[in-house]
Design an enzyme around this catalytic site. Structure first.
Site, PDB file in Angstrom:
ATOM      1  N   GLU A  57      16.256  -3.662   8.138  1.00 20.50           N
ATOM      2  CA  GLU A  57      17.106  -4.853   8.035  1.00 20.50           C
ATOM      3  C   GLU A  57      17.703  -5.251   9.381  1.00 20.50           C
ATOM      4  O   GLU A  57      17.619  -4.497  10.365  1.00 20.50           O
ATOM      5  CB  GLU A  57      18.214  -4.600   6.993  1.00 20.50           C
ATOM      6  CG  GLU A  57      17.625  -4.360   5.611  1.00 20.50           C
ATOM      7  CD  GLU A  57      18.657  -4.337   4.495  1.00 20.50           C
ATOM      8  OE1 GLU A  57      19.871  -4.223   4.770  1.00 20.50           O
ATOM      9  OE2 GLU A  57      18.229  -4.439   3.329  1.00 20.50           O
TER      10      GLU A  57
ATOM     11  N   CYS B 249      10.233  -6.167   5.181  1.00 18.86           N
ATOM     12  CA  CYS B 249      10.086  -5.367   3.963  1.00 18.86           C
ATOM     13  C   CYS B 249       9.263  -4.110   4.238  1.00 18.86           C
ATOM     14  O   CYS B 249       8.459  -4.054   5.184  1.00 18.86           O
ATOM     15  CB  CYS B 249       9.359  -6.162   2.889  1.00 18.86           C
ATOM     16  SG  CYS B 249      10.226  -7.610   2.285  1.00 18.86           S
TER      17      CYS B 249
ATOM     18  N   GLU C  11       6.747  -2.919   2.554  1.00 17.38           N
ATOM     19  CA  GLU C  11       5.295  -3.108   2.386  1.00 17.38           C
ATOM     20  C   GLU C  11       4.665  -3.645   3.662  1.00 17.38           C
ATOM     21  O   GLU C  11       3.632  -3.167   4.128  1.00 17.38           O
ATOM     22  CB  GLU C  11       5.019  -4.087   1.238  1.00 17.38           C
ATOM     23  CG  GLU C  11       5.494  -3.616  -0.122  1.00 17.38           C
ATOM     24  CD  GLU C  11       6.934  -4.028  -0.440  1.00 17.38           C
ATOM     25  OE1 GLU C  11       7.773  -4.086   0.483  1.00 17.38           O
ATOM     26  OE2 GLU C  11       7.200  -4.280  -1.636  1.00 17.38           O
TER      27      GLU C  11
ATOM     28  N   CYS D 210       7.765  -8.695  -2.816  1.00 21.57           N
ATOM     29  CA  CYS D 210       8.178 -10.098  -2.686  1.00 21.57           C
ATOM     30  C   CYS D 210       6.960 -10.971  -2.401  1.00 21.57           C
ATOM     31  O   CYS D 210       5.859 -10.475  -2.116  1.00 21.57           O
ATOM     32  CB  CYS D 210       9.211 -10.244  -1.578  1.00 21.57           C
ATOM     33  SG  CYS D 210       8.504 -10.261   0.080  1.00 21.57           S
TER      34      CYS D 210
ATOM     35  N   CYS E  25       5.108 -10.382   0.952  1.00 20.30           N
ATOM     36  CA  CYS E  25       4.314  -9.148   0.958  1.00 20.30           C
ATOM     37  C   CYS E  25       3.067  -9.300   0.095  1.00 20.30           C
ATOM     38  O   CYS E  25       1.997  -8.796   0.428  1.00 20.30           O
ATOM     39  CB  CYS E  25       5.162  -7.966   0.500  1.00 20.30           C
ATOM     40  SG  CYS E  25       6.420  -7.538   1.721  1.00 20.30           S
TER      41      CYS E  25
HETATM   42  N1  THU Z   1      12.526  -5.538   0.238  1.00 14.46           N
HETATM   43  C1  THU Z   1      11.415  -4.813   0.500  1.00 14.46           C
HETATM   44  O1  THU Z   1      11.393  -3.946   1.363  1.00 14.46           O
HETATM   45  N2  THU Z   1      10.293  -5.114  -0.208  1.00 14.46           N
HETATM   46  C2  THU Z   1      10.204  -6.092  -1.149  1.00 14.46           C
HETATM   47  O2  THU Z   1       9.123  -6.370  -1.645  1.00 14.46           O
HETATM   48  C3  THU Z   1      11.397  -6.803  -1.568  1.00 14.46           C
HETATM   49  C4  THU Z   1      12.621  -6.581  -0.765  1.00 14.46           C
HETATM   50  C5  THU Z   1      13.749  -5.237   0.994  1.00 14.46           C
HETATM   51  C6  THU Z   1      14.228  -6.330   1.874  1.00 14.46           C
HETATM   52  C7  THU Z   1      15.687  -6.034   1.993  1.00 14.46           C
HETATM   53  O3  THU Z   1      15.885  -5.088   3.033  1.00 14.46           O
HETATM   54  C8  THU Z   1      16.040  -5.369   0.684  1.00 14.46           C
HETATM   55  O4  THU Z   1      14.806  -4.977   0.099  1.00 14.46           O
HETATM   56  C9  THU Z   1      16.807  -6.239  -0.285  1.00 14.46           C
HETATM   57  O5  THU Z   1      16.160  -7.425  -0.498  1.00 14.46           O
END
Ligand code: THU
Length: 162
Positions: A65, A74, A76, A115, A118
């Protein structure tokens, strides 16, 4: 005009299912371990992803983040970018995803699903290597397994069939 519909097929395994394939369980353990390297001070949502490559290598990724929220990557895509950078010519065969929630110190019981960004990247990785990617979404109560990332992105921008 006619109505049409798309059905998504996936396998649902309950916890401790005796039929659960050992290679899936192994990749889930990698995804859980990957979540420990997550940097998630804003969401406290620690996502781990593990890829299995066609050469047997396993690559880990976790969400990273940033105070400027859109800069966040993310789990993935962190894993997919690493695989693309280090093994550009090797297909990805599987991805497992696990989410550890700092709030209660538990892995999610119902699986989280990638998401939209991804999903788009997963589908293009399939297309690039001509290899479907099995998607293993871990939850402590249930784990979902999809035979291809394409199932997560119906009517995808990439039109060709794998
Ligand atoms: N996030 C992921 O790592 N993968 C996803 O497919 C959805 C969201 C992360 C992004 C962010 O750091 C946290 O989850 C909350 O959205």
């Amino acid at each position: 005009m006619k109505k049409d519909s798309i059905t998504i097929a996936y396998d649902v395994y309950e916890a401790h299912d005796a039929e659960f394939p050992a290679p899936y369980a192994e990749l889930i353990e990698e995804a859980k371990a990957a979540s420990r390297a997550s940097y998630a001070p804003y969401s406290q949502f620690h996502v781990g992803a593990a890829l299995r490559l066609a050469n047997g290598v396993i690559m880990r990724g976790s969400n990273q983040e940033n105070a400027v929220f859109p800069v966040t990557c993310c789990a993935e895509r962190t894993a997919l970018y690493a695989a693309g950078a280090q093994y550009p010519d090797v297909a990805v065969t599987d991805i497992a995803i696990a989410v550890w929630r700092e709030k209660d110190g538990l892995f999610l019981s119902t699986p989280a699903s990638p998401c939209g960004m991804c999903r788009q990247h997963l589908v293009e990785t399939e297309q690039r290597h001509g290899q479907p990617i099995r998607v293993i979404l871990y939850g402590t109560a249930e784990t979902y397994v999809l035979a291809s990332a394409r199932h997560l992105l119906p009517l995808t921008f990439i039109g060709e069939e794998l």
